[in-house]
Design a protein around this motif. Sequence first.
Motif, PDB file in Angstrom:
ATOM      1  N   ALA A  73      44.184  46.950  33.218  1.00 25.13           N
ATOM      2  CA  ALA A  73      44.976  47.547  34.301  1.00 25.13           C
ATOM      3  C   ALA A  73      45.265  46.588  35.471  1.00 25.13           C
ATOM      4  CB  ALA A  73      44.282  48.812  34.814  1.00 25.13           C
ATOM      5  N   HIS A  74      44.824  45.328  35.353  1.00 25.10           N
ATOM      6  CA  HIS A  74      45.104  44.362  36.445  1.00 25.10           C
ATOM      7  C   HIS A  74      44.818  42.953  35.924  1.00 25.10           C
ATOM      8  CE1 HIS A  74      44.802  43.147  40.913  1.00 25.10           C
ATOM      9  NE2 HIS A  74      44.453  42.054  40.248  1.00 25.10           N
ATOM     10  N   ALA A  75      45.860  42.140  35.851  1.00 30.20           N
ATOM     11  CA  ALA A  75      45.673  40.757  35.400  1.00 30.20           C
ATOM     12  C   ALA A  75      46.766  39.892  36.013  1.00 30.20           C
ATOM     13  CB  ALA A  75      45.730  40.672  33.877  1.00 30.20           C
ATOM     14  N   HIS A  76      46.535  38.597  35.960  1.00 28.04           N
ATOM     15  CA  HIS A  76      47.523  37.609  36.426  1.00 28.04           C
ATOM     16  C   HIS A  76      47.814  36.697  35.242  1.00 28.04           C
ATOM     17  CE1 HIS A  76      46.754  38.460  40.819  1.00 28.04           C
ATOM     18  NE2 HIS A  76      45.633  38.919  40.291  1.00 28.04           N
ATOM     19  N   TYR A  77      48.855  37.015  34.466  1.00 25.19           N
ATOM     20  CA  TYR A  77      49.096  36.174  33.281  1.00 25.19           C
ATOM     21  C   TYR A  77      49.364  34.711  33.654  1.00 25.19           C
ATOM     22  CZ  TYR A  77      54.101  35.037  33.040  1.00 25.19           C
ATOM     23  OH  TYR A  77      55.323  34.470  33.258  1.00 25.19           O
ATOM     24  N   THR A 229      48.639  45.879  44.226  1.00 22.98           N
ATOM     25  CA  THR A 229      48.230  44.822  45.149  1.00 22.98           C
ATOM     26  C   THR A 229      46.702  44.706  45.110  1.00 22.98           C
ATOM     27  OG1 THR A 229      48.537  43.964  47.399  1.00 22.98           O
ATOM     28  CG2 THR A 229      48.187  46.337  47.198  1.00 22.98           C
ATOM     29  N   HIS A 230      46.142  43.960  46.063  1.00 21.44           N
ATOM     30  CA  HIS A 230      44.690  43.790  46.149  1.00 21.44           C
ATOM     31  C   HIS A 230      44.168  44.454  47.424  1.00 21.44           C
ATOM     32  CE1 HIS A 230      46.043  40.405  43.608  1.00 21.44           C
ATOM     33  NE2 HIS A 230      44.885  40.538  43.009  1.00 21.44           N
ATOM     34  N   LEU A 231      42.927  44.927  47.355  1.00 20.26           N
ATOM     35  CA  LEU A 231      42.334  45.604  48.516  1.00 20.26           C
ATOM     36  C   LEU A 231      40.833  45.309  48.580  1.00 20.26           C
ATOM     37  CD1 LEU A 231      42.638  47.823  50.786  1.00 20.26           C
ATOM     38  CD2 LEU A 231      42.094  49.513  49.024  1.00 20.26           C
ATOM     39  N   GLY A 268      43.707  46.681  43.285  1.00 16.15           N
ATOM     40  CA  GLY A 268      42.680  45.934  42.566  1.00 16.15           C
ATOM     41  C   GLY A 268      41.463  45.677  43.444  1.00 16.15           C
ATOM     42  N   HIS A 269      40.285  45.772  42.849  1.00 13.53           N
ATOM     43  CA  HIS A 269      38.973  45.443  43.427  1.00 13.53           C
ATOM     44  C   HIS A 269      38.394  46.581  44.271  1.00 13.53           C
ATOM     45  CE1 HIS A 269      39.469  41.569  41.675  1.00 13.53           C
ATOM     46  NE2 HIS A 269      40.634  41.425  42.285  1.00 13.53           N
ATOM     47  N   ALA A 270      38.836  46.759  45.511  1.00 15.26           N
ATOM     48  CA  ALA A 270      38.395  47.886  46.350  1.00 15.26           C
ATOM     49  C   ALA A 270      36.870  48.023  46.363  1.00 15.26           C
ATOM     50  CB  ALA A 270      39.056  49.179  45.850  1.00 15.26           C
ATOM     51  N   THR A 317      40.533  42.940  33.503  1.00 19.87           N
ATOM     52  CA  THR A 317      39.952  41.594  33.439  1.00 19.87           C
ATOM     53  C   THR A 317      40.198  40.786  34.706  1.00 19.87           C
ATOM     54  OG1 THR A 317      41.968  40.656  32.520  1.00 19.87           O
ATOM     55  CG2 THR A 317      40.316  41.472  30.941  1.00 19.87           C
ATOM     56  N   ASP A 318      41.347  41.023  35.391  1.00 18.17           N
ATOM     57  CA  ASP A 318      41.757  40.176  36.518  1.00 18.17           C
ATOM     58  C   ASP A 318      41.785  38.699  36.138  1.00 18.17           C
ATOM     59  OD1 ASP A 318      42.636  39.641  39.143  1.00 18.17           O
ATOM     60  OD2 ASP A 318      40.595  39.232  39.806  1.00 18.17           O
ATOM     61  N   THR A 319      42.105  38.375  34.901  1.00 16.26           N
ATOM     62  CA  THR A 319      42.263  36.951  34.558  1.00 16.26           C
ATOM     63  C   THR A 319      43.343  36.346  35.439  1.00 16.26           C
ATOM     64  OG1 THR A 319      43.756  37.679  32.803  1.00 16.26           O
ATOM     65  CG2 THR A 319      41.533  37.054  32.146  1.00 16.26           C
TER      66      THR A 319
HETATM   67 ZN    ZN Z   1      44.155  40.197  41.002  1.00 14.64          ZN
END
Ligand code: ZN
Length: 427
Positions: A73-77, A229-231, A268-270, A317-319
């Motif tokens: 549900a959240h990654a940076h290809y 986004t990120h939080l 993401g993260h929170a 994964t947030d790769t």
């Molecule tokens: Zn991220």
Amino acid sequence: MTDRLILGQTLAFGGDPFRQGPDVAHHERQGAILIRDGKIAALGRADDLRARYPQIPVTDHGAGLILPGFIDAHAHYPQTAIIASWGKRLIDWLNTYTFPEEARFADPAYATAIAARYFDLLLSHGTTTVASFGTIHPESVTAFFTQAQARGLRVLAGKTCMDRDTAPAYLRDSAQSAYDDSKALITRWHGVDRLSYIITPRFSPTSTPDQLHALGALWAQYPDCLMQTHLSEQTDEIAWVRSLYPTARDYLDTYEAHGLLGPNALYGHAIHLEPREIDRLAEVGAALVHCPTSNAFIGSGLFDMGLRARVRVGLATDTGGGSSFSMLRTMAAAYEIAQLRGQALHPAELIWLATGASAEALGLSDKIGRLAPGFEADLLVLDLASTPAIAQASARANDIWQAVFPTLMMGDDRATRQVYVAGAPVT
Ligand code: ZN
Ligand code: GUN
């Protein structure tokens, strides 16, 4: 499209095991799934379905466990090539490794090569859907969607927006170009085949209030798009946000004040949330994404899975901040982080996080993430004895949970026996 009957062990969730307990999952030791027109047409016992559909070609996966394909549900290809870069915390890590690599995506040929490599890696790890960030370059999204479309995948992505001088000059857009480029990408891609566009400000520290406002206005025009986004990932980052947005009540307020909070928002993260932030997230029905390998790797902190009682939570994964492409490895990290907070997640809960819960977070819970008639046939067949260490542990199992747990803790791409995308086997 060809009909196909696939046989194996099946594990079908009739609901959410966090709320209803692990028995909400139905295990069939000799199960079967009928695939028709890329969807699951029927689910049941192998002998029943074989008798009902004697003409349909059969693929027998033996003791392989058939699950929905994993949903990241959240990654940076664009960070594929810099995964596992040593020794930095978030802000340093972005400046040292991430931003120079993301700059390379101005070249469409490079973006295409990495997107192709990324999807090969995803599928080899049993992941069939991902919500990814691009880079500031619209070409990064075009490359990603083109490669996903060619593979028939259901994926989501957006152009990452950054216009503030906190980001390097070589990697900045503007409030206007972020709005225009994102809008053009929505028009081109959103809802085409299995592709969805996500409006994507990177995070408050790299956007001006003007840019956040412009993206909030764009979202108001396309409210069925998700916004990601990120939080509150690291404490240093939160202090930075406070200095850049001195009048904001908290980190979430920097988004809320600019129209970037709503039921289709994905943060993401929170990890380090204030009580007001949790109340607002719950009130509006936004979703959070837990990225446990990343949180351990970058040293961010321990996500509170107890938030699930009030807010939808997906798993990711947030790769390349995360240290693995594997959702199995990600489940293991989620288990370990929950243990450090005094909670032992049940195997049913871990599998649900990587399938149904991530689908819920992405607003796709009527399409993917479950083995049920009508759902899209994105499937994973897991080998529950993929290494000698896993095989000897699972051989002692008395039930499906004991049998699967060693794979959740120790498995990786070697456990992927077969993947199906929209009913077609991936070779
Ligand atoms: Zn991220
Ligand atoms: N916060 C803003 N950008 C990023 C990123 O690329 N990775 C992680 N882990 N956190 C971020």
